[in-house]
Write an enzyme that holds these catalytic residues in place. Structure first.
Site, PDB file in Angstrom:
ATOM      1  N   MET A  81       0.862  -1.241  -0.026  1.00 27.71           N
ATOM      2  CA  MET A  81      -0.043  -0.049   0.165  1.00 27.71           C
ATOM      3  C   MET A  81       0.866   1.208   0.015  1.00 27.71           C
ATOM      4  SD  MET A  81      -3.106  -1.226   2.795  1.00 27.71           S
ATOM      5  CE  MET A  81      -3.950   0.421   2.541  1.00 27.71           C
ATOM      6  N   HIS A  82       0.009   2.419  -0.281  1.00 26.66           N
ATOM      7  CA  HIS A  82       0.841   3.665   0.055  1.00 26.66           C
ATOM      8  C   HIS A  82       1.697   4.425  -0.799  1.00 26.66           C
ATOM      9  CE1 HIS A  82      -0.745   2.812   4.028  1.00 26.66           C
ATOM     10  NE2 HIS A  82       0.114   1.931   4.343  1.00 26.66           N
ATOM     11  N   ASP A 240      -2.677  -4.849   0.406  1.00 32.09           N
ATOM     12  CA  ASP A 240      -2.150  -6.278   0.695  1.00 32.09           C
ATOM     13  C   ASP A 240      -2.882  -6.932   1.998  1.00 32.09           C
ATOM     14  OD1 ASP A 240      -0.710  -4.538   2.248  1.00 32.09           O
ATOM     15  OD2 ASP A 240       1.153  -5.108   1.611  1.00 32.09           O
TER      16      ASP A 240
END
Ligand code: ADP
Length: 507
Positions: A81-82, A240
């Protein structure tokens, strides 16, 4: 034969798994790529490496399985992520992706809090401004690389870049977008409040879909690069952890999973959005349409045991190697000889500071109660128990928020230990189970693909068909009663030591 493809874009590599509709993996392949650290605390990857890994692994699983590309009903993406990916008007990558574990944006996070206010930030994005999250990275590029920012026309999260390469579509979905600090998490759409406060043009962002929605179809160039069939549907997929939640069947209230990996994560499903006003745990949109998850993260779960092994168990390691057995199994077999409470010894697992629920980077670890009688087995047991207490403390925050858990799955390396799982069952007060397959995020992505493609009616049906439970351990009332006073004492130690930790950090 009907297949579903799950592509999990991890930090160390991409794992692609071809499943049948019963969730059985028919072929799996991983391709790794480097993580670049051009400066201390930075972490970047080249999106071209991700795409190469996807092409290699998709071709690999097609070859291994002998499946015909036309038999693949749908593709699901899961991923780290991110991360920030920036594309120009032609869809070309402008700079290396800045990853979740990049720590350059401390100042930008302060700017976000100043621009929006801490309370609004929590109420809208359901999370504090964290250096890992995407918004701070966007501000950093705007400030430090203005030419890149000026040329940028599309901002994408890592797995959504793969979607773009597969389908030509600019789309994300609510679970991954929850980690940007830009999503209105209760409403599941980009937040006008955040975008206007940070002066980020909404046109830069992809459209937000739900995880099981078909977001596009594999186009000709992608089909040629991967071996997939033109027109294969690609669903939203998930970040995830949200994908892992689907892959372990955490898709209705009362269900959660604990990951005892390097860090410790608890991820629980909730039908209603609930946000901790103190920001001790995260709230994200779930991959289940219209639902949410709460997540805690402790920094040194498996890491505590690994640290103990590396520093103090060289002899055990040599013995285990010679005998061809797992050193952790040896260490834990010895720890099992020590009683509950490790002969009155407690361990604080704050080796890396602590995130949930303490939010204190200066907290530090330690054994409390050391005596001349203690053996290495007691020390090991205390480590296992301390990590289990830290997870229980996170679960207590969930329960305080009204998110109860009656059924816990366990994944990650630590989940291999029956003793550690029993500690969790006893401390959580609910059954703890392993899963037959270790494919969590890729399986979750594939189940979402199955929903989008109409193989399953909804996510719950997909999980019922494809998630297979392994061993179940029930809580033991006697053990639970024995742990309880030690757990309560554990909870009192950090507050008692907080000032000392801060003093220590300043010495
Ligand atoms: P990561 O989070 O890096 O993906 P893993 O999920 O593989 O890592 O978890 C690694 C951790 O799991 C190790 O640090 C160790 O504490 C723990 N672990 C690994 N094997 C065992 C085992 N057999 N028994 C108990 N714990 C284990």
């Amino acid at each position: 034969m009907e297949y579903l493809l799950g592509i999990d874009l991890g930090t160390s590599g991409t794992k692609t798994v071809l499943f049948d509709a019963a969730g059985t993996p028919r072929a799996a392949q991983t391709a790794n790529y480097p993580l670049r650290q051009p400066e201390n605390g930075w972490a970047e990857q080249d999106p071209a490496d991700w795409w190469d890994a996807v092409c290699t692994t998709v071709r690999g699983v097609l070859r291994q399985s002998g499946a015909s590309p036309a038999e693949i009903r749908g593709i699901g993406l899961s991923g780290q992520m991110h991360g920030l990916v920036m594309l120009d008007a032609a869809g070309d990558v402008l700079r290396p992706a800045i990853l979740w574990c990049d720590g350059r944006t401390g100042r930008q996070c302060d700017e976000i809090v100043a621009a929006v206010g801490r309370e609004t930030l929590l109420a809208v994005t359901a999370n504090p401004a964290l250096p890992g999250f995407t918004a701070g990275k966007i501000l950093w590029v705007r400030e430090h690389e203005p030419a890149v920012y000026a040329a940028c026309r599309h901002i994408l999260l890592p797995k959504d870049y793969i979607r773009y390469r597969l389908t030509g579509e600019f789309a994300t979905e609510a679970s991954d977008a929850s980690g940007t600090n830009l999503l209105d998490v209760p409403r599941r759409r980009w937040s006008e409040t955040m975008l206007s406060a940070l002066q980020i043009d909404a046109a830069l962002l992809p459209r937000v879909e739900e995880s099981a929605a078909v977001t596009g179809k594999v186009h000709k160039a992608a089909a040629e690069a991967t071996g997939l069939a033109v027109g294969t549907p690609v669903v939203g997929g998930a970040g995830d952890n949200a994908a892992a939640a689907v892959g372990v069947g955490v898709v209705r209230p009362g269900k959660a999973f604990t990951t005892l990996g390097t860090s410790g994560v608890i991820f629980a499903h909730t039908d209603e959005v609930t946000i901790d006003p103190q920001g001790r745990v995260h709230t994200f949109c779930a991959a289940v349409p219209g639902c949410w998850t709460v997540m805690s993260c402790t920094l040194a779960a498996g890491l505590s045991l690994q640290w103990f092994r590396n520093r103090f168990c060289a002899a055990e390691q040599a013995e285990a190697e010679a005998a061809g057995v797992d050193v952790y199994d040896r260490m834990i077999a010895a720890a099992a000889q020590s009683p509950i409470g490790a002969n009155r010894l407690l361990f604080l697992p704050y080796l890396m500071g602590e995130r949930s629920p303490l939010l204190d980077a200066d907290a530090r670890g330690g054994w409390i109660g050391l005596s001349n009688i203690h053996t290495k087995a007691d020390l090991t047991r205390a480590v296992l128990e301390g990590v289990a207490y830290s997870q229980r403390q996170c679960l207590d925050v969930f329960r305080e928020m009204g998110v109860d858990v009656a059924d816990m799955a366990v994944c990650g390396g630590g989940g291999r230990s029956p003793l550690w799982r029993q500690m969790l069952a006893d401390l959580y007060g609910c059954p703890v189970q392993t899963l037959a397959s270790e494919q969590g995020p890729a399986l979750g992505a594939a189940i979402l693909a199955g929903v989008g493609a109409g193989v399953y009616a909804d996510v719950a049906e997909g999980c019922a068909a494809a998630v297979q439970v392994g061993q179940v351990q029930q809580p033991d009332a006697q053990n639970a009663a024995a742990y309880e006073p030690f757990y309560r004492l554990y909870c009192r130690l950090y507050p008692a030591l907080r000032e000392s930790f801060h003093t220590l950090a300043g010495l």
